[in-house]
Design an enzyme around this catalytic site. Structure first.
Site, mmCIF file in Angstrom:
data_model
loop_
_atom_site.group_PDB
_atom_site.id
_atom_site.type_symbol
_atom_site.label_atom_id
_atom_site.label_comp_id
_atom_site.label_asym_id
_atom_site.label_seq_id
_atom_site.Cartn_x
_atom_site.Cartn_y
_atom_site.Cartn_z
ATOM 1 N N GLU A 127 0.818 -1.222 0.000
ATOM 2 C CA GLU A 127 0.000 0.000 0.000
ATOM 3 C C GLU A 127 0.850 1.270 0.000
ATOM 4 O O GLU A 127 0.338 2.356 -0.288
ATOM 5 C CB GLU A 127 -0.968 -0.001 1.193
ATOM 6 C CG GLU A 127 -1.912 -1.180 1.136
ATOM 7 C CD GLU A 127 -3.036 -1.125 2.147
ATOM 8 O OE1 GLU A 127 -3.498 -0.029 2.489
ATOM 9 O OE2 GLU A 127 -3.445 -2.211 2.594
ATOM 10 N N TYR A 153 -2.909 4.893 7.141
ATOM 11 C CA TYR A 153 -2.189 3.648 7.429
ATOM 12 C C TYR A 153 -1.004 3.500 6.468
ATOM 13 O O TYR A 153 0.135 3.265 6.894
ATOM 14 C CB TYR A 153 -3.147 2.449 7.313
ATOM 15 C CG TYR A 153 -2.446 1.124 7.155
ATOM 16 C CD1 TYR A 153 -1.749 0.552 8.214
ATOM 17 C CD2 TYR A 153 -2.457 0.442 5.929
ATOM 18 C CE1 TYR A 153 -1.080 -0.658 8.064
ATOM 19 C CE2 TYR A 153 -1.808 -0.762 5.769
ATOM 20 C CZ TYR A 153 -1.114 -1.313 6.841
ATOM 21 O OH TYR A 153 -0.455 -2.513 6.677
HETATM 22 N N1 LIG Z 1 -2.602 -8.228 6.746
HETATM 23 C C1 LIG Z 1 -2.076 -7.991 5.553
HETATM 24 O O1 LIG Z 1 -2.648 -8.363 4.535
HETATM 25 C C2 LIG Z 1 -0.727 -7.308 5.444
HETATM 26 C C3 LIG Z 1 -0.136 -7.205 4.175
HETATM 27 C C4 LIG Z 1 1.131 -6.615 4.075
HETATM 28 C C5 LIG Z 1 1.780 -6.154 5.203
HETATM 29 N N2 LIG Z 1 1.175 -6.248 6.418
HETATM 30 C C6 LIG Z 1 1.922 -5.774 7.605
HETATM 31 O O2 LIG Z 1 2.175 -6.903 8.417
HETATM 32 C C7 LIG Z 1 2.176 -6.544 9.792
HETATM 33 C C8 LIG Z 1 1.214 -7.406 10.550
HETATM 34 O O3 LIG Z 1 -0.090 -7.254 9.998
HETATM 35 P P1 LIG Z 1 -1.318 -8.064 10.603
HETATM 36 O O4 LIG Z 1 -2.364 -8.119 9.558
HETATM 37 O O5 LIG Z 1 -0.824 -9.317 11.210
HETATM 38 O O6 LIG Z 1 -1.782 -7.060 11.751
HETATM 39 P P2 LIG Z 1 -2.694 -7.326 13.028
HETATM 40 O O7 LIG Z 1 -3.489 -6.086 13.211
HETATM 41 O O8 LIG Z 1 -3.427 -8.623 12.913
HETATM 42 O O9 LIG Z 1 -1.657 -7.474 14.225
HETATM 43 C C9 LIG Z 1 -0.934 -6.400 14.739
HETATM 44 C C10 LIG Z 1 -0.359 -6.811 16.088
HETATM 45 O O10 LIG Z 1 0.440 -5.717 16.570
HETATM 46 C C11 LIG Z 1 0.135 -5.514 17.948
HETATM 47 N N3 LIG Z 1 0.379 -4.105 18.283
HETATM 48 C C12 LIG Z 1 -0.306 -3.009 17.850
HETATM 49 N N4 LIG Z 1 0.204 -1.895 18.384
HETATM 50 C C13 LIG Z 1 1.248 -2.278 19.156
HETATM 51 C C14 LIG Z 1 2.197 -1.582 19.970
HETATM 52 N N5 LIG Z 1 2.162 -0.245 20.096
HETATM 53 N N6 LIG Z 1 3.143 -2.298 20.615
HETATM 54 C C15 LIG Z 1 3.205 -3.651 20.499
HETATM 55 N N7 LIG Z 1 2.324 -4.362 19.765
HETATM 56 C C16 LIG Z 1 1.369 -3.687 19.090
HETATM 57 C C17 LIG Z 1 -1.340 -5.887 18.090
HETATM 58 O O11 LIG Z 1 -1.665 -6.189 19.447
HETATM 59 C C18 LIG Z 1 -1.417 -7.100 17.161
HETATM 60 O O12 LIG Z 1 -1.097 -8.281 17.854
HETATM 61 C C19 LIG Z 1 1.817 -5.062 9.835
HETATM 62 O O13 LIG Z 1 3.010 -4.331 10.006
HETATM 63 C C20 LIG Z 1 1.190 -4.781 8.479
HETATM 64 O O14 LIG Z 1 1.437 -3.455 8.085
HETATM 65 C C21 LIG Z 1 -0.066 -6.812 6.573
#
Ligand SMILES: NC(=O)c1ccc[n+]([C@@H]2O[C@H](COP(=O)([O-])OP(=O)(O)OC[C@H]3O[C@@H](n4cnc5c(N)ncnc54)[C@H](O)[C@@H]3O)[C@@H](O)[C@H]2O)c1
Length: 339
Positions: A127, A153
């Site tokens: 993104e 985001y």
């Molecule tokens: N889901 C997707 O399709 C996707 C695709 C590409 C990249 N990403 C990236 O992958 C990573 C994980 O995505 P996801 O979908 O598993 O997210 P998610 O929202 O399922 O999980 C995020 C986790 O981070 C923790 N968290 C949030 N704020 C925090 C803080 N201040 N300190 C410590 N922990 C904290 C939350 O408790 C949660 O367990 C992210 O960085 C996202 O940008 C996700």
């Protein structure tokens, strides 16, 4: 080796923890997670009896707490997943997104410098490149494409990527970055398209699809994303960005229709479109394919079948989120541990 995995109670982080345990059974793994609404401690319960695994409830933007944990555990590798990852929530309230995604990343980078690590891996998203028009399927984003994030985001993730890369240039910190397309699979919070559609269909409630449902994403099974990160940690070049994709573009409507077919139930309902809804994301994964030999192994049909099967067999996991009881699992665990 000591691995720090931030955000390990979330969707991709938890899948990565299980992947890391399988592929590095003798290494120590510490999961750092604040347990926001998106963090689900119950996902990690099978790991907790392992003496090589430790869970620490911590805010990655809390400098003092993070520095103290780094100096205690002295990690070799930090894989940074923790983020506020919901586009919809970031539109409603940018502040926590900027704090965690930007400031939190900077705090971790400083802590990595303080103890000296052999790798900091920033898990990012396609993104950050912005979106592409639907009528130009010939266009893709490469690692050289300019960063043109549309929303809060995406811009927070782009900022974090740039800060991480600047620590490589400025301080020689061994940083790598991966920018992945949309993931789906087990343990995803049911506010996102795939698990939301499954949970609504199972409850015989209408499945909301934004706008006309024609927005296109490239969909990658989460286990393949974990493998890609594993390869980058093993063979990726410091200071480099790797796009991770599956070459599997589908419209949101196609994704939901496939889920409905797999479940043999579910009714689609079109909903008012999100503001600033990007039309198409598509990354070119040539670099990771050629340099690291990464290819997505799971076809979309197989991945959706596995995902649907997982949610059908783990309805307790879904129900605990729906009734809010998942938020008490950590406190209950801590109370039992203290007794
Ligand atoms: N889901 C997707 O399709 C996707 C695709 C590409 C990249 N990403 C990236 O992958 C990573 C994980 O995505 P996801 O979908 O598993 O997210 P998610 O929202 O399922 O999980 C995020 C986790 O981070 C923790 N968290 C949030 N704020 C925090 C803080 N201040 N300190 C410590 N922990 C904290 C939350 O408790 C949660 O367990 C992210 O960085 C996202 O940008 C996700």
């Amino acid at each position: 080796m000591v691995y720090f995995v931030t955000g390990g109670a979330g969707f991709i982080g938890s899948n990565f923890l299980y992947y890391l345990k399988e592929t590095h059974p003798t290494d120590r793994i510490v999961c750092l997670d604040r347990l926001t609404y998106a963090g689900n401690f119950s996902t990690l319960l099978p790991l907790l009896s392992d003496p090589l695994f430790r869970f620490v409830k911590i805010d990655v933007a809390d400098r003092e707490a993070v520095f103290s944990l780094f100096s205690e555990e002295k990690p070799d590798v930090v894989v940074h997943f923790a983020a506020e990852s919901s586009v919809d929530r970031s539109i409603l309230d940018p502040a926590p997104v900027l704090r965690t995604n930007v400031l939190g990343t900077a705090v971790l980078l400083d802590a990595c410098r303080a103890v000296g690590v052999s790798r900091f891996h920033q898990v990012s998203t396609d993104e950050v490149y912005g979106d592409l028009p639907l009528d130009r399927p010939d266009l893709f984003f490469t690692e050289e494409s300019p960063l043109m994030p549309s929303g809060i985001y995406a811009s927070s993730k782009a900022s974090a990527d740039m800060i991480a890369l600047s620590y490589y240039r400025t301080y020689d910190l061994p940083v790598t970055v991966s920018r992945c397309s949309n993931n789906y699979g087990p343990f995803q919070f049911p506010e996102k398209l795939v698990p939301l559609s499954i949970s609504r269909a199972l409850r015989k409630e209408p499945i909301p699809v934004y706008g006309d449902g024609k927005n296109v994403r490239d969909w990658l099974f989460v286990r393949d994303h974990c493998r890609a990160i594993g390869l980058i940690l093993e063979k990726g070049k410091e200071g480099k960005v790797y796009n991770v994709g599956a070459r599997n573009e589908r419209s949101n409507l196609e994704v939901v229709q496939l889920i409905v077919r797999a479940l043999r139930q579910g009714e689609i309902e079109f909903a008012k479109d999100r503001v600033c809804h990007d039309r198409r994301y598509s990354v070119c994964p040539d670099l990771i394919e050629k340099e690291l030999g990464f290819y997505a192994e799971t076809s979309f049909e197989e991945g959706i079948r596995k995902t649907v099967e997982w949610y059908v067999s783990n309805q307790d996991w879904l129900r605990a989120i729906e009734d809010g009881s998942y938020r008490k699992v950590f406190e209950d665990f801590e109370e039992r541990r203290k007794k």
